[in-house]
Design a protein around this motif. Sequence first.
Motif, PDB file in Angstrom:
ATOM      1  N   LEU A 181     -32.605  28.161  30.388  1.00 32.77           N
ATOM      2  CA  LEU A 181     -32.592  28.869  31.597  1.00 32.77           C
ATOM      3  C   LEU A 181     -33.349  30.214  31.169  1.00 32.77           C
ATOM      4  O   LEU A 181     -34.621  30.578  31.827  1.00 32.77           O
ATOM      5  CB  LEU A 181     -31.260  29.399  32.022  1.00 32.77           C
ATOM      6  CG  LEU A 181     -31.319  30.066  33.139  1.00 32.77           C
ATOM      7  CD1 LEU A 181     -32.081  29.438  34.595  1.00 32.77           C
ATOM      8  CD2 LEU A 181     -29.786  30.429  33.825  1.00 32.77           C
ATOM      9  N   LEU A 182     -33.159  30.834  30.279  1.00 33.92           N
ATOM     10  CA  LEU A 182     -33.756  32.163  29.748  1.00 33.92           C
ATOM     11  C   LEU A 182     -35.149  31.923  29.521  1.00 33.92           C
ATOM     12  O   LEU A 182     -36.003  32.545  29.727  1.00 33.92           O
ATOM     13  CB  LEU A 182     -32.981  32.733  28.727  1.00 33.92           C
ATOM     14  CG  LEU A 182     -31.529  33.234  28.973  1.00 33.92           C
ATOM     15  CD1 LEU A 182     -30.700  33.710  27.595  1.00 33.92           C
ATOM     16  CD2 LEU A 182     -31.786  34.389  29.998  1.00 33.92           C
ATOM     17  N   THR A 183     -35.344  30.894  28.688  1.00 28.69           N
ATOM     18  CA  THR A 183     -36.985  30.366  28.303  1.00 28.69           C
ATOM     19  C   THR A 183     -37.728  30.250  29.395  1.00 28.69           C
ATOM     20  O   THR A 183     -38.709  30.717  29.625  1.00 28.69           O
ATOM     21  CB  THR A 183     -36.639  29.147  27.496  1.00 28.69           C
ATOM     22  OG1 THR A 183     -35.804  29.493  26.427  1.00 28.69           O
ATOM     23  CG2 THR A 183     -38.191  28.768  26.931  1.00 28.69           C
ATOM     24  N   ARG A 235     -42.978  42.224  27.892  1.00 28.36           N
ATOM     25  CA  ARG A 235     -41.806  42.376  27.094  1.00 28.36           C
ATOM     26  C   ARG A 235     -42.465  42.262  25.519  1.00 28.36           C
ATOM     27  O   ARG A 235     -42.740  41.291  25.128  1.00 28.36           O
ATOM     28  CB  ARG A 235     -40.776  41.352  27.145  1.00 28.36           C
ATOM     29  CG  ARG A 235     -39.909  41.589  28.684  1.00 28.36           C
ATOM     30  CD  ARG A 235     -38.908  40.504  28.774  1.00 28.36           C
ATOM     31  NE  ARG A 235     -38.025  40.758  29.781  1.00 28.36           N
ATOM     32  CZ  ARG A 235     -38.151  40.666  30.984  1.00 28.36           C
ATOM     33  NH1 ARG A 235     -39.036  39.767  31.517  1.00 28.36           N
ATOM     34  NH2 ARG A 235     -37.306  40.955  32.068  1.00 28.36           N
ATOM     35  N   PRO A 236     -42.540  43.469  24.779  1.00 27.88           N
ATOM     36  CA  PRO A 236     -43.218  43.542  23.507  1.00 27.88           C
ATOM     37  C   PRO A 236     -42.516  42.570  22.479  1.00 27.88           C
ATOM     38  O   PRO A 236     -43.302  42.175  21.748  1.00 27.88           O
ATOM     39  CB  PRO A 236     -43.003  44.820  23.056  1.00 27.88           C
ATOM     40  CG  PRO A 236     -42.354  45.637  24.112  1.00 27.88           C
ATOM     41  CD  PRO A 236     -42.041  44.856  25.276  1.00 27.88           C
ATOM     42  N   LEU A 237     -41.227  42.110  22.538  1.00 32.90           N
ATOM     43  CA  LEU A 237     -40.841  41.421  21.628  1.00 32.90           C
ATOM     44  C   LEU A 237     -41.092  39.941  21.895  1.00 32.90           C
ATOM     45  O   LEU A 237     -40.912  39.208  20.699  1.00 32.90           O
ATOM     46  CB  LEU A 237     -39.059  41.511  21.572  1.00 32.90           C
ATOM     47  CG  LEU A 237     -38.627  42.910  21.219  1.00 32.90           C
ATOM     48  CD1 LEU A 237     -37.062  42.836  21.508  1.00 32.90           C
ATOM     49  CD2 LEU A 237     -38.717  43.381  19.856  1.00 32.90           C
ATOM     50  N   ILE A 238     -41.645  39.502  22.592  1.00 28.35           N
ATOM     51  CA  ILE A 238     -41.805  38.185  22.978  1.00 28.35           C
ATOM     52  C   ILE A 238     -43.569  37.988  23.467  1.00 28.35           C
ATOM     53  O   ILE A 238     -43.820  36.914  23.578  1.00 28.35           O
ATOM     54  CB  ILE A 238     -41.010  37.336  23.973  1.00 28.35           C
ATOM     55  CG1 ILE A 238     -40.827  38.136  25.366  1.00 28.35           C
ATOM     56  CG2 ILE A 238     -39.422  37.125  23.222  1.00 28.35           C
ATOM     57  CD1 ILE A 238     -40.058  37.420  26.271  1.00 28.35           C
ATOM     58  N   ALA A 239     -44.226  39.028  23.591  1.00 30.63           N
ATOM     59  CA  ALA A 239     -45.393  38.905  24.306  1.00 30.63           C
ATOM     60  C   ALA A 239     -46.480  38.014  23.341  1.00 30.63           C
ATOM     61  O   ALA A 239     -47.220  37.674  24.049  1.00 30.63           O
ATOM     62  CB  ALA A 239     -46.175  40.422  24.504  1.00 30.63           C
ATOM     63  N   HIS A 240     -46.167  38.064  22.223  1.00 32.89           N
ATOM     64  CA  HIS A 240     -47.178  37.422  21.131  1.00 32.89           C
ATOM     65  C   HIS A 240     -46.951  35.802  21.156  1.00 32.89           C
ATOM     66  O   HIS A 240     -47.846  35.158  20.774  1.00 32.89           O
ATOM     67  CB  HIS A 240     -46.896  38.016  19.827  1.00 32.89           C
ATOM     68  CG  HIS A 240     -45.513  37.883  19.345  1.00 32.89           C
ATOM     69  ND1 HIS A 240     -44.453  38.616  19.753  1.00 32.89           N
ATOM     70  CD2 HIS A 240     -45.164  36.864  18.495  1.00 32.89           C
ATOM     71  CE1 HIS A 240     -43.521  38.250  19.229  1.00 32.89           C
ATOM     72  NE2 HIS A 240     -43.744  37.052  18.292  1.00 32.89           N
ATOM     73  N   ILE A 241     -45.835  35.472  21.844  1.00 26.61           N
ATOM     74  CA  ILE A 241     -45.355  33.912  21.467  1.00 26.61           C
ATOM     75  C   ILE A 241     -46.209  33.191  22.342  1.00 26.61           C
ATOM     76  O   ILE A 241     -46.417  33.213  23.719  1.00 26.61           O
ATOM     77  CB  ILE A 241     -43.746  33.863  21.912  1.00 26.61           C
ATOM     78  CG1 ILE A 241     -43.075  34.474  20.809  1.00 26.61           C
ATOM     79  CG2 ILE A 241     -43.410  32.301  21.895  1.00 26.61           C
ATOM     80  CD1 ILE A 241     -41.646  34.592  20.994  1.00 26.61           C
ATOM     81  N   GLU A 242     -46.987  31.938  22.025  1.00 23.13           N
ATOM     82  CA  GLU A 242     -47.960  31.217  22.312  1.00 23.13           C
ATOM     83  C   GLU A 242     -47.229  30.038  22.954  1.00 23.13           C
ATOM     84  O   GLU A 242     -48.034  29.352  23.606  1.00 23.13           O
ATOM     85  CB  GLU A 242     -48.827  31.043  21.356  1.00 23.13           C
ATOM     86  CG  GLU A 242     -49.889  32.576  21.518  1.00 23.13           C
ATOM     87  CD  GLU A 242     -50.971  32.265  20.364  1.00 23.13           C
ATOM     88  OE1 GLU A 242     -51.151  31.127  19.758  1.00 23.13           O
ATOM     89  OE2 GLU A 242     -51.565  33.362  20.304  1.00 23.13           O
ATOM     90  N   SER A 243     -46.066  29.571  22.759  1.00 18.38           N
ATOM     91  CA  SER A 243     -45.697  28.320  23.101  1.00 18.38           C
ATOM     92  C   SER A 243     -44.470  28.320  23.769  1.00 18.38           C
ATOM     93  O   SER A 243     -43.495  29.169  23.195  1.00 18.38           O
ATOM     94  CB  SER A 243     -46.194  26.990  22.211  1.00 18.38           C
ATOM     95  OG  SER A 243     -44.808  26.939  21.564  1.00 18.38           O
ATOM     96  N   LYS A 244     -44.110  27.690  24.585  1.00 18.61           N
ATOM     97  CA  LYS A 244     -42.914  27.559  25.286  1.00 18.61           C
ATOM     98  C   LYS A 244     -41.614  27.179  24.431  1.00 18.61           C
ATOM     99  O   LYS A 244     -40.465  27.646  24.360  1.00 18.61           O
ATOM    100  CB  LYS A 244     -42.656  26.668  26.474  1.00 18.61           C
ATOM    101  CG  LYS A 244     -41.683  27.278  27.445  1.00 18.61           C
ATOM    102  CD  LYS A 244     -41.850  26.362  28.735  1.00 18.61           C
ATOM    103  CE  LYS A 244     -40.934  27.141  29.871  1.00 18.61           C
ATOM    104  NZ  LYS A 244     -40.797  26.099  31.021  1.00 18.61           N
ATOM    105  N   ASP A 245     -42.053  26.054  23.472  1.00 15.96           N
ATOM    106  CA  ASP A 245     -41.051  25.787  22.536  1.00 15.96           C
ATOM    107  C   ASP A 245     -40.818  26.878  21.370  1.00 15.96           C
ATOM    108  O   ASP A 245     -39.625  26.803  20.860  1.00 15.96           O
ATOM    109  CB  ASP A 245     -41.740  24.515  21.474  1.00 15.96           C
ATOM    110  CG  ASP A 245     -41.620  23.071  22.301  1.00 15.96           C
ATOM    111  OD1 ASP A 245     -40.873  23.175  23.359  1.00 15.96           O
ATOM    112  OD2 ASP A 245     -42.337  22.229  21.989  1.00 15.96           O
ATOM    113  N   VAL A 246     -41.521  27.435  21.076  1.00 15.49           N
ATOM    114  CA  VAL A 246     -41.490  28.814  19.994  1.00 15.49           C
ATOM    115  C   VAL A 246     -40.846  29.888  20.743  1.00 15.49           C
ATOM    116  O   VAL A 246     -40.033  30.081  20.043  1.00 15.49           O
ATOM    117  CB  VAL A 246     -42.763  29.225  19.651  1.00 15.49           C
ATOM    118  CG1 VAL A 246     -42.823  30.522  18.846  1.00 15.49           C
ATOM    119  CG2 VAL A 246     -43.730  28.143  18.803  1.00 15.49           C
TER     120      VAL A 246
END
Length: 173
Positions: A108-110, A120-131
């Motif tokens: 749900l949070l994902t 959100r700087p802690l997750i802004a760089h993440i490029e895929s939903k799985d990651v």
Amino acid sequence: MKLILIGYMGSGKSTLGHALAEVTKLPFSDLDAVIEEQEAMTIAELFKTKGEIYFRKKEAEYLSKLINAPDNQILALGGGTPCYGNIMEMLCSHPNVKTVYLKGGVDLLTDRLWDERAKRPLIAHIESKDVLNDFIRKHLFERTYFYNQADRILDIGELSLSELTERIVFELF
Ligand code: S3P
């Protein structure tokens, strides 16, 4: 009383805070918004220019001011606020504070955070939903120890916004 909403990013602390403020007629503050206003910078800019440690110090400083002010209020913390220093201990031992953990599952949070990650700087760089899903799973696991110390735990996957509001008003006011 200070009613403090805690929980992971995307758990709806601010939305619920506004809804509660409307019903209880108490003032609502969002700690992130207070920091942004006082520091005249967005959270993303603060992380970028001054770094996370500076942000965590400011978070603790502004929280302490809000908690020690005399008035009753509803306050939404940032997702990481209760997990640093002795903040959760301080909140739990404060005679005038009630904490509510808005508990959400990893999927749900994902879903909620995927489109909103840029600010959100802690997750802004993440490029895929799985990651992102993996990141949240590990991060939430580390933080749950602190979140679980709240006075009340409410499941955001099971209750609508109005049910969450009603439940808190019924149980805590
Ligand atoms: C953070 C959560 C954010 C904000 C900052 C750090 C965290 O608040 O304080 O980006 O460490 O989880 P929200 O939970 O309101 O997104």
